[in-house]
Scaffold this active site. Sequence first.
Site, PDB file in Angstrom:
ATOM      1  N   HIS A   4       1.378  -7.126   4.985  1.00  0.00           N
ATOM      2  CA  HIS A   4       2.115  -7.917   5.973  1.00  0.00           C
ATOM      3  C   HIS A   4       1.546  -9.344   5.965  1.00  0.00           C
ATOM      4  O   HIS A   4       0.327  -9.511   5.970  1.00  0.00           O
ATOM      5  CB  HIS A   4       1.954  -7.284   7.364  1.00  0.00           C
ATOM      6  N   ASP A  47       5.035  -1.933  10.783  1.00  0.00           N
ATOM      7  CA  ASP A  47       3.746  -2.639  10.899  1.00  0.00           C
ATOM      8  C   ASP A  47       2.731  -1.972  11.809  1.00  0.00           C
ATOM      9  O   ASP A  47       1.816  -2.623  12.299  1.00  0.00           O
ATOM     10  CB  ASP A  47       3.970  -4.091  11.405  1.00  0.00           C
TER      11      ASP A  47
END
Length: 189
Positions: A104, A145
Site C-alpha cells: 500500500h 488494507d
Amino acid sequence: MKNLAIFASGTGSNARRIIEYFMQSPVAQVRLLLCNKPDAPVLGIAEALGVPTLLLDRAAFYQPGNVAQLLATRSIDFIALAGFLWLLPSCLVQAFEGRIVNIHPALLPRFSGKGMYGMHVHQAVKAAGENQTGITIHYVNERYDEGQIIFQASCPIAPEDTPDTIAQKVHALEYQHYPQVLEQLLRKK
Ligand code: GRF
C-alpha cells in the site's frame, strides 16, 4: 523453489521489479500474472518477461473455489498483489492464509480503505499536510488494507512536494523494498 503469482491490473512497475528480481533466484520464480483489465500495461510487461498471464473475469473470480483451484493446478505457493483493486474472495484468502501480501502506498492504518489507491492516496497525503509518507507491506484479508502489517518504510515530504513528486518518492521505496521483503517471506514458507 517457490512459485509466486502476481495479481496486478495497472501500470505494472512493481510487477516488473518483482519479476526481474526473481528471474535468477534460487528462492522463487514468478510463474503467473493475473490481471482484471484487458488493456493494463502490466500484461505486456509480464509477457515480454516470459511470465504467463491470465485475464480475470469478475463473475468467475468470485465463484467459490475457482481461483484457488486455478492457482493449485499451477502449483502456486504465494501471491503478491501489486496494484490489484478487487477484494479477494474469502475462500482464496483462507486457502492462502499467511501467503498473500499487498503493498500500500502510504503508512497504514492512515490513508486506507476503498477508493484509497494510486494518486488518490498521494493527493490525500498532500491535502492533509503530512510531513512524511511511505509504504506498507501487509498480509491480505477480505477487507481493504486491514491485514497484519509486515513492513513499513517512510520518506519525508517537503512543503514544495506535489502529489506527483510524492508518488515518485513512494514508488522508489516500493522498488527498493517489495521484492526483498517478498524474498524474506518466501524463504520462511
Ligand atoms: C503501487 O503504488 C502500489 O503501492 C499500489 O498500486 C500501485 C501500483 O503501481 N498497491 P504499479 O502498477 O506497480 O506501477
